[in-house]
Design an enzyme around this catalytic site. Structure first.
Site, short mmCIF file in Angstrom:
data_model
loop_
_atom_site.label_atom_id
_atom_site.label_comp_id
_atom_site.label_asym_id
_atom_site.label_seq_id
_atom_site.Cartn_x
_atom_site.Cartn_y
_atom_site.Cartn_z
CG HIS A 130 -1.55 4.12 10.05
ND1 HIS A 130 -0.60 3.21 9.66
CD2 HIS A 130 -0.88 5.23 10.43
CE1 HIS A 130 0.59 3.74 9.78
NE2 HIS A 130 0.46 4.97 10.25
CG HIS A 159 6.33 4.58 5.37
ND1 HIS A 159 6.92 5.65 4.76
CD2 HIS A 159 5.39 5.11 6.17
CE1 HIS A 159 6.36 6.77 5.17
NE2 HIS A 159 5.43 6.47 6.04
#
Lengths: 83, 776
Positions: free
Chosen positions: B67, B118
């Site tokens: 990430h 998200h």
């Protein structure tokens, strides 16, 4: 008639924006001794017959699975009130 | 500053210090539980010349995660910076690598925009996941020195009839509207797609755009030794640090702080105050550098600020204001508590800084200072717990060239096109049965993916701020930037996972072409591109092949169109069990319009206007909505993209718009002409009569293709009769195929000749009722 009270609070470690906002307002109005506010919810389940142990257990279950969001909230109390 | 002054006699706190780490090289560390591989852990030991302390391990593990480090995607993302010409860079003030790209839009104004995913938090806790997604991207924009002016969301949910989908849809939509509406930011559009491939892994992408004056540009760097490092905004709590609990349990006994939540709770009112506070700090010029705290929290902010600025930093972690006193140093370093910013403030501006944050009642604490040494030191009281070169944490993480493999299923999938599916017979077409074909039109425009998204977008505030010129259901969202001249920007985002599954290279180009066309039909000139690349596991070579193809397609496409990628985001590991989602590279295109009053509406408003179809219709139904909704089929090859023609088309629309020839323009994409005609007529309730025969004759296609083909490079426009000759002449001169296919009227009906006539009220009810019925 009796009712079962389910109390739900935001998980202690998570931010509680509502409680924070109220705490700030209290501080502004002079209540400096209150260090923090956390706001949960109280849910009343009404019955028109006496409440049994099984009802309380069921209420605990309903509280955890339906009335609260287990990811961010905890059921902190399940109590019976008679009046 | 008395940051490191001895106050009391020294008592060891029991935290794992760097000295302890050097003294106990053999201590077992739970690096695998934190997601680090053996060789990554060994590299950390090599860099440090000892084992990492548990705080250092926390920092490296989170910063070297997929990430934060982009370790699997980096080698492919480079081409966005390489496949560019000087001309493409001329309006680019800040390119890839910063929090968000910044584009010069003229008149001294610049805009910054970015999309972020998200996805995983939004599946666990849809409301807070989606809400904090909005909050996070808005802070990215704020970090560049800009005032956020709008948001958009790109959503992918599971099958609409699956009961879990309603849970996610309600949570996500409520979360987005709650956070965005509280901030007072208009939500000007986006996408909503339902497909069972997203069942256990919805996609929640959030885009924000902000505007700034050129001179207000801010960068995330700490370069002047002596400057103070200040953490301000919300207090640090145990939000979103699920993973690090293995470290907590190491430093505390087993009765200590237990399971930490993996989710974060957002507070949009705190963020609103933070926005205004930051903008005032910028205006007063008291911050030298600024960084928002998102993923990886303080670990990320400290190491990135230092690494970007080519300096070092000394931090006292006990000075961080905490919401929960039981937090361990490792947890503080990794906490993802929302609504926090880190400012780098020259000492002489501290008083001014304090005056501004106090005015906004924003809490702050000085946690460290910038030093003239390539080192990040973090202390816990008197004990040193981190001592690392900041660049090794922030930027020099591992880079992988993961194995790629052409998917085993790919050839069979591509071979199974609409002409050979259904046992070699081809998907059945109702070309000669008008009532069946007409029924397909209604079936398609009322299917969940094609139905009006009002049930969702009506929950968002689209017009707050008074600068929204276009929003859903228009092709792109448009907001005014300059209230004096009307200068504005338009943004559209697109991704078609089905096309990308069939051919990720073409699929990415198709997404780009569609977003580009959507911006062009609003009257704006496309200028820059952002992306959010949602894929399955990079450890699956077939997924990695899709990623390689899609990034190449997007980079090549941008080069052909002459507009640069300014930044983006990668989200891997989107899968349910072992099954990856369709590759979903969301592409956002930003355009500029010199006066939003000149925008082109997407629907028909006046009777008696001629309706023209620009571009050519081919028999391209593979991967189409028609093949999905009517036949439940996916196979073949996606439509061909001709970006040179897209550019020509966009220029023709711009020219026609400048001459005031266009009453409306609407892009043709999913579900083709049928969808576009329905949307144009329903937008303002204007009736029309359409004929298909000339399309069929000129382009050699049947009625099914004329209605539902998803050929690219097509736009539906309406033109007043007085401008007819001029408009057709303009198209012909520019080599744009143009065909009159209908006229608007006051009948209150949509007639497609020799097919059907629908009352607009009925058609509208079918188009607008679906989502409310499913989720209302």
């Amino acid at each position: 008639m009796p009712k079962i009270i389910v109390e739900v609070m935001p998980k202690e470690v998570l931010l509680d924006p509502q409680g924070k906002a109220v705490a700030n307002s209290l501080h502004r109005t002079g209540h400096k001794d209150i260090t923090a506010v956390r706001i949960g919810k109280r849910i009343e389940l009404h019955f028109d017959r006496p409440v049994t142990e099984a009802d309380v257990a069921a209420a605990q279950k309903i509280g955890e699975s339906f009335l609260s969001n287990a990811v961010i909230e905890d059921v902190v109390a399940v109590t019976v009130e008679d009046n | 500053m008395a940051l490191f002054k001895k106050k009391t006699p020294f008592v060891p706190s029991g935290v794992d210090t760097t000295a302890n780490a050097a003294a106990t090289p053999q201590k077992e560390q739970p690096y695998a539980l934190l997601g680090l591989k053996d060789d990554e852990y060994n590299r950390i030991r090599e860099i440090l010349g000892r084992r990492p302390s548990s705080s250092e391990l926390a920092m490296y593990s989170v910063m070297w995660s997929e990430h934060c480090s982009y370790k699997s995607s980096k080698i492919y993302l480079r081409q966005f910076g390489e496949k560019v010409t000087e001309d493409m860079k001329k309006h680019l003030m800040v390119g890839m690598g910063e929090n968000a790209g910044v584009v010069d839009i003229g008149e001294g104004w610049a805009v910054t925009f970015k999309v972020e995913s998200h996805n995983h938090p939004s599946y666990i806790e849809p409301f807070q996941g989606a809400a904090t997604g909005v909050g996070g991207i808005v802070r990215d924009i704020l970090t560049m020195g800009a005032r956020p002016i709008a948001v958009m969301d790109q959503l992918r949910f599971g099958a609409p009839e699956n009961p879990d989908t309603a849970r996610v849809v309600h949570g996500v939509v409520d979360g987005i509207s709650f956070y965005g509406n509280c901030l007072g930011l208009p939500n000007i559009g986006g996408e909503t797609v339902f497909d069972k491939v997203y069942q256990g892994n919805p996609l929640v992408n959030a885009l924000s755009v902000g505007a700034l004056r050129h001179e207000d540009l801010k960068l995330a760097k700490a370069s002047n030794p002596g400057d103070l490092v200040i953490l301000f905004g919300a207090r640090t709590g145990a939000d979103g640090i699920g993973g690090v609990s293995v470290l907590a349990s190491e430093t505390f006994d087993s009765t200590g702080p237990s399971r930490r939540p993996a989710v974060q709770v957002g507070d949009p009112f705190a963020e609103k105050v933070l926005i205004e506070c930051c903008l005032e700090l910028y205006a007063a010029q008291v911050v030298a550098g600024i960084q928002d705290l998102g993923g990886a929290g303080i670990s990320c902010a400290t190491s990135e600020l230092a690494s970007n600025g080519g300096a070092g930093m000394r931090v006292q972690l006990q000075h961080v204001l905490k919401r929960d006193e039981s937090l361990t140093p490792e947890e503080i370093l990794m906490s993802e508590s929302q609504e926090r910013m880190m400012g780098v403030v020259p000492k002489k501006h501290l008083k001014a800084f304090e005056a501004i944050v106090n005015k906004w009642e924003v809490e702050y604490s000085v946690i460290g200072e910038v030093i003239n040494e390539d080192r990040l030191y973090i202390n816990w009281g008197e004990e040193e717990i981190v001592n690392v070169p900041p660049r090794t944490v922030a930027h020099d993480g591992p880079v992988y060239e993961r194995p790629v493999a052409y998917p085993a299923y790919q050839d069979a999938l591509n071979a199974n096109n609409v002409h050979v599916a259904a046992n070699g017979n081809g998907l059945h077409r109702q070309n000669h049965n008008s009532s069946e074909l007409a029924a397909q039109v209604v079936q398609i425009i009322s299917s969940p993916n094609q139905a009006d998204k009002g049930w969702i977008t009506d929950q968002y505030d689209r017009y707050v701020g008074g600068n929204t010129a276009l929003a859903q259901p228009d092709d792109s969202g448009m907001v005014r930037v300059s209230e004096t001249t009307g200068l504005g920007i338009a943004i559209a985002t697109d991704a078609n996972g089905r096309f990308c599954q069939l051919d990720p290279y073409q699929g990415a180009k198709l997404a780009l072409a569609e977003a580009y066309r959507n911006v062009a039909v609003s009257g704006a000139s496309p200028m820059a591109v952002t992306n959010c690349l949602n894929f399955g596991s990079p450890e699956n070579p077939e997924v990695m092949w899709q990623f390689k193809q899609a990034t190449a397609g997007l980079a090549d496409g941008c080069l052909e169109l002459g507009i640069p990628v300014t930044g983006g985001n990668v989200s891997f590991y989107n899968q349910t069990g072992d099954v990856a989602i369709h590759p979903t590279p969301v592409v956002g295109v930003l355009g500029v319009i010199d006066d939003v009053a000149r925008r082109i509406p997407s629907g028909w408003q006046d009777a008696g206007h001629n309706i023209y179809l620009l571009g050519v219709t081919k028999d391209e139904l593979d991967g189409s909505v028609w093949s999905e909704v009517v036949h439940g089929h996916l196979g073949g090859r996606p439509p061909v993209v001709d970006l040179a023609f897209e550019k020509q088309l966009a220029e023709a629309i711009a020219a026609a718009s400048e001459q005031g020839l266009l009453a409306s323009a609407h892009d043709l994409s999913e579900a083709g002409l049928a969808q576009a005609v329905a949307e144009c007529t329903l937008r303002f309730g204007m009736g029309a009569r359409i004929w298909l025969n000339e399309i069929c004759e000129r382009d050699g296609v049947d009625r099914t293709a004329a209605l539902f083909s998803e050929s690219t490079g097509r736009v539906l426009v309406s033109v007043g009769r007085e401008d007819d000759v001029k408009f057709v002449g303009l198209c012909e001169a520019r080599g744009i195929p143009v065909l009159r296919i209908g006229v608007t009227d006051n009948s209150g009906e949509l007639e497609i000749q020799e097919l059907a006539t629908w009352n607009l009220a009925d058609l509208g009810a079918a188009h607008k009722g679906t989502l409310a019925e499913l989720f209302g």
